[in-house]
Design an enzyme around this catalytic site. Structure first.
Site, mmCIF file in Angstrom:
data_model
loop_
_atom_site.group_PDB
_atom_site.id
_atom_site.type_symbol
_atom_site.label_atom_id
_atom_site.label_comp_id
_atom_site.label_asym_id
_atom_site.label_seq_id
_atom_site.Cartn_x
_atom_site.Cartn_y
_atom_site.Cartn_z
ATOM 1 N N PRO A 135 1.301 5.545 3.485
ATOM 2 C CA PRO A 135 1.446 4.153 3.948
ATOM 3 C C PRO A 135 1.330 3.165 2.796
ATOM 4 O O PRO A 135 0.491 3.310 1.908
ATOM 5 C CB PRO A 135 0.277 4.001 4.929
ATOM 6 C CG PRO A 135 0.080 5.375 5.473
ATOM 7 C CD PRO A 135 0.354 6.298 4.323
ATOM 8 N N CYS A 136 2.206 2.157 2.827
ATOM 9 C CA CYS A 136 2.365 1.305 1.652
ATOM 10 C C CYS A 136 1.947 -0.144 1.883
ATOM 11 O O CYS A 136 2.109 -0.973 0.994
ATOM 12 C CB CYS A 136 3.831 1.337 1.203
ATOM 13 S SG CYS A 136 4.988 0.882 2.519
ATOM 14 N N GLN A 137 1.395 -0.469 3.057
ATOM 15 C CA GLN A 137 1.091 -1.873 3.330
ATOM 16 C C GLN A 137 0.125 -2.465 2.309
ATOM 17 O O GLN A 137 0.195 -3.645 1.975
ATOM 18 C CB GLN A 137 0.499 -2.032 4.744
ATOM 19 C CG GLN A 137 1.435 -1.627 5.858
ATOM 20 C CD GLN A 137 1.186 -0.187 6.282
ATOM 21 O OE1 GLN A 137 0.875 0.671 5.464
ATOM 22 N NE2 GLN A 137 1.349 0.076 7.569
ATOM 23 N N ALA A 138 -0.791 -1.640 1.813
ATOM 24 C CA ALA A 138 -1.779 -2.143 0.858
ATOM 25 C C ALA A 138 -1.136 -2.585 -0.445
ATOM 26 O O ALA A 138 -1.628 -3.490 -1.121
ATOM 27 C CB ALA A 138 -2.829 -1.070 0.582
ATOM 28 N N TYR A 139 -0.022 -1.946 -0.836
ATOM 29 C CA TYR A 139 0.618 -2.235 -2.122
ATOM 30 C C TYR A 139 1.753 -3.251 -2.002
ATOM 31 O O TYR A 139 2.219 -3.776 -3.016
ATOM 32 C CB TYR A 139 1.197 -0.947 -2.720
ATOM 33 C CG TYR A 139 0.231 0.210 -2.758
ATOM 34 C CD1 TYR A 139 -1.046 0.071 -3.281
ATOM 35 C CD2 TYR A 139 0.596 1.456 -2.253
ATOM 36 C CE1 TYR A 139 -1.937 1.137 -3.312
ATOM 37 C CE2 TYR A 139 -0.283 2.534 -2.286
ATOM 38 C CZ TYR A 139 -1.548 2.363 -2.810
ATOM 39 O OH TYR A 139 -2.412 3.416 -2.844
#
Length: 537
Positions: A135-139
């Protein structure tokens, strides 16, 4: 024997679909997904259905599959008709959450359970492939901007460290090759002490370093390659290929995908495999018009009309706007009447002689399956073989949204503006045009939402389809003024290069979400061919 694949954070299966589409000279699948893991229940159902589809040889999918996607039978009836194939699909697609210790998460499972399931699926096969996109939401650049974060902290946001779940599988199970996908924002993301990307790259090269608890006599390292840039330099000590961070960015529009989707994709090759991978071959750019223009024409529906706003006092004693709406009864006659009104309101704003005619109007809102023999791509289309299924005889998931009347007005204006100017209007253009086109939102002229209504340019690749498309369609307005609507799920799926027979489970919101979160299958297919050559060598 097919090359085994484990697919982590699989979403609706974009990466897996691409790899599964690589065929040998006898038309057999080169890869076989042994296990795909996804926590979202709707995406998991999509994965399981597509796995069921792949249980049949290429070109031999049964009639009942098409009966289901057309709505003639239920999914339970489909699975009951082919119990063995469903059993294998159910074993392949696993709905669990990776990287959580939340006991309230019903999908929470231990690392031991995950490792046992992977080991069982691989059955001691050493040369297998790991794929997936943590999951990429943090980046994400947009997410970080919205949260006003310049420094990321795993202690505050566990998503920062979710790549370690992917890394742990590498350390324990040692695939021959891995392919890891993430957002471009990963390259600029930082913790207080270091670049996150540099840290991830080091971990992937020597995946056991972060896991002191893993005891193994078979310690492995990986060489990590770019898929867009050849390795022209190597480390003198480790012989690892040397790349700049930007070399790992894959620009999908350069490889036949009709979308400007820029993602970081890392290709890892186990050190005992002495092969230098090829890179992706550039292809002619595919435009949006190339892939959606032949789909059935639709109108959007009308939900409400915005009349005015009142000032009210909220619970904190602050004055704020309360917008007043009234529901509208949707019908084709209302739609046509309103579009003709909009045309007269903006008359004189454009130099072109664009005029609505009776032939321009479509009375159809579309539906989950539209029987149609006229949506076929031309025989010389570069991706006809990729999208087309001669047994489908129609279009899936092609149903328009219903919109606020004022937004339909803006869509109509914006599409006509784009038709003439070649670019979509900004907020200043709505203000200059007048006639009630500028939204009355407080931030309309702040500059923060200058591209709030984005028409997709027909003769260019589309902008990135993201999961935000599930919330509203303002960034994905159709270029045809007479349709005055946002893109359908199928149009978004065409942009993402999902085959036309790919069925997304769940309601329309969940379908949009799945499409936006996926890796374009046609891009994954090209990566799969590179991986096939690595394993074969």
């Amino acid at each position: 024997m097919p090359i085994p694949i484990i697919d982590l954070f699989a979403g609706p299966g974009g990466l897996g679909e691409g790899f599964s589409s690589v065929l040998d000279e006898n038309n057999n699948r080169v890869f076989q997904i042994k296990l795909s893991i996804e926590k979202d229940q709707h995406a998991h159902k999509t994965l399981r259905l597509r796995s069921f589809y792949r249980q049949f040889p290429e070109g031999q999918v049964p009639k009942e599959y098409y009966d289901f996607v057309k709505g003639d039978i239920t999914i339970e009836e489909l699975y009951s008709a082919y119990k063995e194939q469903f059993k294998r699909a159910d074993e392949e697609a696993w709905c669990v959450t990776l990287g959580t210790t939340d006991e309230e998460d019903k999908n929470n499972v231990s690392n031991e359970s995950i490792d046992a399931r992977i080991a069982e699926a691989l059955n001691n096969e050493r040369n297998w492939v790991l794929i997936g996109g943590p999951p990429c939401q943090a980046y994400s650049l947009v997410g970080r901007s919205r949260r006003q974060e310049t420094i990321l902290d795993e202690a505050k946001d566990n998503r920062v460290g979710l790549y370690k779940e992917y890394l742990r599988i590498i350390a324990v199970h040692k695939p021959a090759v891995f392919v890891m996908e993430n957002v471009k924002g990963l390259l600029s993301a930082r913790t207080e002490s270091q670049s996150i990307f540099s840290n991830i790259l080091q971990d992937l090269q020597d995946p056991m370093i972060p896991f002191v608890e893993i005891v193994s006599d078979d310690r492995v390292r990986y060489k990590v390659y770019s898929l867009s840039t050849a390795a022209n330099a190597r480390d003198l000590i480790t012989n690892d290929p040397i790349f700049k961070p930007q070399d790992f960015i894959i620009k999908s529009e350069n490889y036949g995908v009709p979308q400007k989707r820029h993602r970081v994709i890392l290709l890892g090759v186990r050190n005992d495999i002495d092969v230098t991978p090829a890179v992706l071959e550039a292809k002619d750019q595919m435009t949006l018009r190339n892939v959606i223009d032949n789909l059935p024409k639709l109108r959007s529906g009308v939900t409400r009309d915005y009349s005015h706003f009142n000032w009210v006092i909220d619970k904190d004693g602050k004055s704020k706007k309360r917008r007043m709406y009234h529901k509208m009864t949707d019908s084709f006659s209302v739609w046509k009447e309103k579009l003709l009104e909009f045309e007269s309101q903006i008359e004189g704003l454009f130099e072109s002689d664009y005029k609505l005619t009776d032939q321009d109007f479509s009375s159809s809102l579309g539906k989950e399956f539209i029987a149609s023999l006229n949506h076929d791509l031309p025989n010389d289309h570069p991706l006809k073989h990729w999208y087309f299924d001669e047994n489908l005889n129609g279009v899936l998931h092609h149903e328009s949204r219903k919109h606020l009347l004022q937004d339909i007005y803006r869509y109509f204006f914006a599409a006509q503006f784009t038709l003439e100017k070649g670019s979509f209007p900004k907020m200043a253009d709505y203000k200059i045009a007048g006639n009630g086109l500028l939204p009355d939102h407080d931030n309309a002229e702040s500059g923060k939402f200058n591209d709030r209504f984005r028409v997709q340019i027909p003769d260019d690749a589309a902008t990135t389809v993201t999961s935000h498309i599930s919330k509203d369609g303002h960034y994905f307005i159709h270029y045809d003024p007479s349709q005055a609507r946002s893109l359908t799920v199928r149009e978004a799926a065409r942009i993402q290069t999902f085959p036309d027979n790919y069925y997304f489970c769940g309601g329309r919101t969940q379908q949009y979400h799945q499409v936006g979160n996926a890796v374009p299958p046609y891009l994954a297919y090209q990566i799969g061919k590179i991986v096939k050559d690595i394993i074969n060598q």
